[in-house]
Design a protein around this motif. Structure first.
Motif, PDB file in Angstrom:
ATOM      1  N   UNK A 166       0.827  -1.209   0.000  1.00 20.75           N
ATOM      2  CA  UNK A 166       0.000   0.000   0.000  1.00 20.75           C
ATOM      3  C   UNK A 166       0.860   1.257   0.000  1.00 20.75           C
ATOM      4  N   UNK A 167       1.987   1.225   0.688  1.00 21.15           N
ATOM      5  CA  UNK A 167       2.895   2.374   0.659  1.00 21.15           C
ATOM      6  C   UNK A 167       3.481   2.565  -0.741  1.00 21.15           C
ATOM      7  N   UNK A 213       2.678   5.778  -6.250  1.00 17.95           N
ATOM      8  CA  UNK A 213       2.277   5.658  -7.652  1.00 17.95           C
ATOM      9  C   UNK A 213       3.114   4.631  -8.405  1.00 17.95           C
ATOM     10  N   UNK A 214       3.498   3.557  -7.709  1.00 17.31           N
ATOM     11  CA  UNK A 214       4.222   2.479  -8.357  1.00 17.31           C
ATOM     12  C   UNK A 214       3.282   1.308  -8.622  1.00 17.31           C
ATOM     13  N   UNK A 215       3.361   0.672  -9.783  1.00 12.62           N
ATOM     14  CA  UNK A 215       2.660  -0.593  -9.974  1.00 12.62           C
ATOM     15  C   UNK A 215       3.321  -1.649  -9.088  1.00 12.62           C
ATOM     16  N   UNK A 216       2.510  -2.417  -8.385  1.00 15.05           N
ATOM     17  CA  UNK A 216       3.038  -3.357  -7.397  1.00 15.05           C
ATOM     18  C   UNK A 216       2.685  -4.784  -7.799  1.00 15.05           C
ATOM     19  N   UNK A 217       3.707  -5.646  -7.831  1.00 16.02           N
ATOM     20  CA  UNK A 217       3.574  -7.060  -8.116  1.00 16.02           C
ATOM     21  C   UNK A 217       3.877  -7.821  -6.817  1.00 16.02           C
ATOM     22  N   UNK A 218       3.324  -9.033  -6.701  1.00 12.73           N
ATOM     23  CA  UNK A 218       3.650  -9.799  -5.495  1.00 12.73           C
ATOM     24  C   UNK A 218       3.696 -11.290  -5.788  1.00 12.73           C
ATOM     25  N   UNK A 219       4.432 -11.984  -4.917  1.00 11.22           N
ATOM     26  CA  UNK A 219       4.439 -13.441  -4.920  1.00 11.22           C
ATOM     27  C   UNK A 219       4.155 -13.914  -3.509  1.00 11.22           C
ATOM     28  N   UNK A 220       3.109 -14.691  -3.360  1.00 11.73           N
ATOM     29  CA  UNK A 220       2.779 -15.345  -2.094  1.00 11.73           C
ATOM     30  C   UNK A 220       1.779 -16.448  -2.398  1.00 11.73           C
ATOM     31  N   UNK A 221       2.224 -17.702  -2.407  1.00 15.75           N
ATOM     32  CA  UNK A 221       1.322 -18.791  -2.782  1.00 15.75           C
ATOM     33  C   UNK A 221       0.258 -19.099  -1.735  1.00 15.75           C
ATOM     34  N   UNK A 222       0.335 -18.435  -0.581  1.00 19.47           N
ATOM     35  CA  UNK A 222      -0.575 -18.784   0.506  1.00 19.47           C
ATOM     36  C   UNK A 222      -1.717 -17.795   0.702  1.00 19.47           C
ATOM     37  N   UNK A 223      -1.699 -16.671   0.015  1.00 18.71           N
ATOM     38  CA  UNK A 223      -2.829 -15.754   0.150  1.00 18.71           C
ATOM     39  C   UNK A 223      -3.928 -16.180  -0.820  1.00 18.71           C
ATOM     40  N   UNK A 224      -5.153 -15.897  -0.432  1.00 19.51           N
ATOM     41  CA  UNK A 224      -6.300 -16.409  -1.175  1.00 19.51           C
ATOM     42  C   UNK A 224      -6.447 -15.730  -2.531  1.00 19.51           C
ATOM     43  N   UNK A 225      -7.077 -16.453  -3.449  1.00 21.05           N
ATOM     44  CA  UNK A 225      -7.372 -15.899  -4.762  1.00 21.05           C
ATOM     45  C   UNK A 225      -8.254 -14.665  -4.620  1.00 21.05           C
ATOM     46  N   UNK A 226      -7.969 -13.670  -5.403  1.00 25.89           N
ATOM     47  CA  UNK A 226      -8.747 -12.431  -5.366  1.00 25.89           C
ATOM     48  C   UNK A 226      -8.102 -11.339  -4.545  1.00 25.89           C
ATOM     49  N   UNK A 227      -7.070 -11.695  -3.759  1.00 27.35           N
ATOM     50  CA  UNK A 227      -6.375 -10.663  -2.991  1.00 27.35           C
ATOM     51  C   UNK A 227      -5.819  -9.600  -3.923  1.00 27.35           C
ATOM     52  N   UNK A 260      -7.041  -8.645  -6.712  1.00 23.99           N
ATOM     53  CA  UNK A 260      -8.130  -7.805  -7.200  1.00 23.99           C
ATOM     54  C   UNK A 260      -8.553  -6.795  -6.144  1.00 23.99           C
ATOM     55  N   UNK A 261      -8.604  -7.248  -4.901  1.00 20.12           N
ATOM     56  CA  UNK A 261      -9.019  -6.360  -3.814  1.00 20.12           C
ATOM     57  C   UNK A 261      -8.033  -5.225  -3.600  1.00 20.12           C
ATOM     58  N   UNK A 262      -6.743  -5.511  -3.785  1.00 19.95           N
ATOM     59  CA  UNK A 262      -5.711  -4.513  -3.490  1.00 19.95           C
ATOM     60  C   UNK A 262      -5.172  -3.819  -4.743  1.00 19.95           C
ATOM     61  N   UNK A 263      -5.556  -4.300  -5.906  1.00 13.47           N
ATOM     62  CA  UNK A 263      -5.073  -3.690  -7.135  1.00 13.47           C
ATOM     63  C   UNK A 263      -3.620  -4.002  -7.414  1.00 13.47           C
ATOM     64  N   UNK A 264      -3.225  -5.262  -7.207  1.00 14.78           N
ATOM     65  CA  UNK A 264      -1.852  -5.698  -7.406  1.00 14.78           C
ATOM     66  C   UNK A 264      -1.792  -6.706  -8.551  1.00 14.78           C
ATOM     67  N   UNK A 265      -0.579  -6.997  -9.004  1.00 16.48           N
ATOM     68  CA  UNK A 265      -0.369  -8.033 -10.006  1.00 16.48           C
ATOM     69  C   UNK A 265       0.252  -9.241  -9.324  1.00 16.48           C
TER      70      UNK A 265
END
Length: 342
Positions: free
Chosen positions: A165-166, A171-185, A187-192
């Protein structure tokens, strides 16, 4: 009277937070041990709860002595110094304090990234060497415009989410890797979202690590991971030191594959001063100058976070001992496997 055993905790400036969290009618037994043998067996056996720092490991042989223990609490987020399976085998839940330093650590990760992109410590150090001759913008080797970079987060728990969120606020596009967070996270946070570390690393210009230390993450950032990065990536680690291989970071910095590294945590703390990465940094060699920042495992630290971690750990013990209420349990599945219904 129930007793909370603190085997490896020295109270800094008094035990007010611990006492407030425990409330009345609970005794605090405090030690500064690094090995089980430094505390008498009868003390281990009598403890109703154990609150642990980072100076001692709760191994299976310690768990065998916890005859009266209702809960073990790691005073922090990570709990890799506790044998959670052995504890579950004796019906002892293990809890952590997952939220004491969320904002502090996320702020530190952001500060380390901005330090490199805006050249803060590089300029300061150059001017300290010669305030007249170095009065020039050329002494920050990693400086770049932050806007327009793509940022990556490994581990999207509480701290990883706060960091994401920071980054979005900058104003940076944010990507993430975490196989344990639920699908749709995403979408909720606007991440890739990415399905592998390599995929993430190949898509971002800076990456910040917020993962637990376990068998999956130990050595996660190794030579292969560095090779998968975009050339000139900025790396920040405020999670656990063994997630990053220092040899790989050294080689990545020297080749330019890693533009800069901000490390709050190291595989060994304090580090070996003669490790090739640490030695080059200490000598302020030209190739590493302004490109490595080390912190003494301090990302969590503030007066407020110290109060929170101690108060919340003691409160978790009190709730279990006085009300049978369990929170922040990290070995619940193992307890169920062992036949303890929690």
């Amino acid at each position: 009277m129930p007793t909370i055993l603190y085997p490896d905790t020295r109270f800094l400036g008094g035990a007010e937070a611990d006492r407030a969290g425990a409330g009345d009618g609970i005794e605090l037994a405090t030690y500064d041990a690094t090995r089980r043998e430094q505390i008498a067996d009868e003390v281990w056996r009598a403890a109703d709860a154990v609150i642990l720092g980072i100076g001692l490991n709760i191994t299976a042989d310690v768990v065998e002595r916890l005859d009266n223990c209702k809960i073990i609490i790691r005073m922090g987020v990570g709990y890799d110094n506790i044998d959670v399976r052995a504890a579950a085998g004796r019906g002892i839940p293990v809890a952590n304090v997952p939220d004491y330093g969320t904002t502090d650590i996320a702020d530190t990760a952001m500060a380390l990234l901005l330090n490199f992109t805006r050249g803060v410590s590089a300029y300061d150090n150059a001017l300290r060497r010669d305030v007249v001759a170095n009065w020039h913008v050329s002494h920050a080797p990693v400086i770049r415009r932050t806007k327009g970079m793509a940022a990556g987060v490994i581990g999207l728990g509480r701290i990883g989410t706060a960091s994401a969120l920071r980054l979005k606020a900058f104003d940076l596009p944010v990507h993430f890797y975490d196989p344990y967070v639920s699908n749709g996270t995403e979408l909720a946070l606007g991440l890739t979202r990415h399905q592998s570390v390599a995929s993430l690393l190949s898509a971002v210009d800076a990456v910040t690590i917020h993962a637990f230390l376990n068998d999956e993450t130990r050595g996660l950032i190794d030579g292969a991971a560095v090779a998968a990065m975009r050339k000139g990536t900025i790396l920040v680690n405020t999670a656990r030191g063994p997630i990053c291989d220092l040899d790989a970071i050294h080689d990545g910095l020297k080749s330019g594959q890693i533009a800069a590294a901000g490390l709050d945590v190291l595989p060994n703390e304090p580090p070996d001063p003669e490790h090739k990465l640490i030695a080059a940094w200490r000598r302020d060699e030209d190739w590493i100058r302004g490109r490595l920042v080390l912190l003494p495992h301090a990302a969590y630290y503030s007066a407020q976070s110290l109060w929170d971690i101690r108060y919340k750990a003691a409160e978790t013990a009190r709730l279990m001992l006085t009300e049978g209420r369990l929170r922040n349990c990290v070995n619940g599945e193992l307890l169920r496997e062992a036949g303890f219904g929690r």
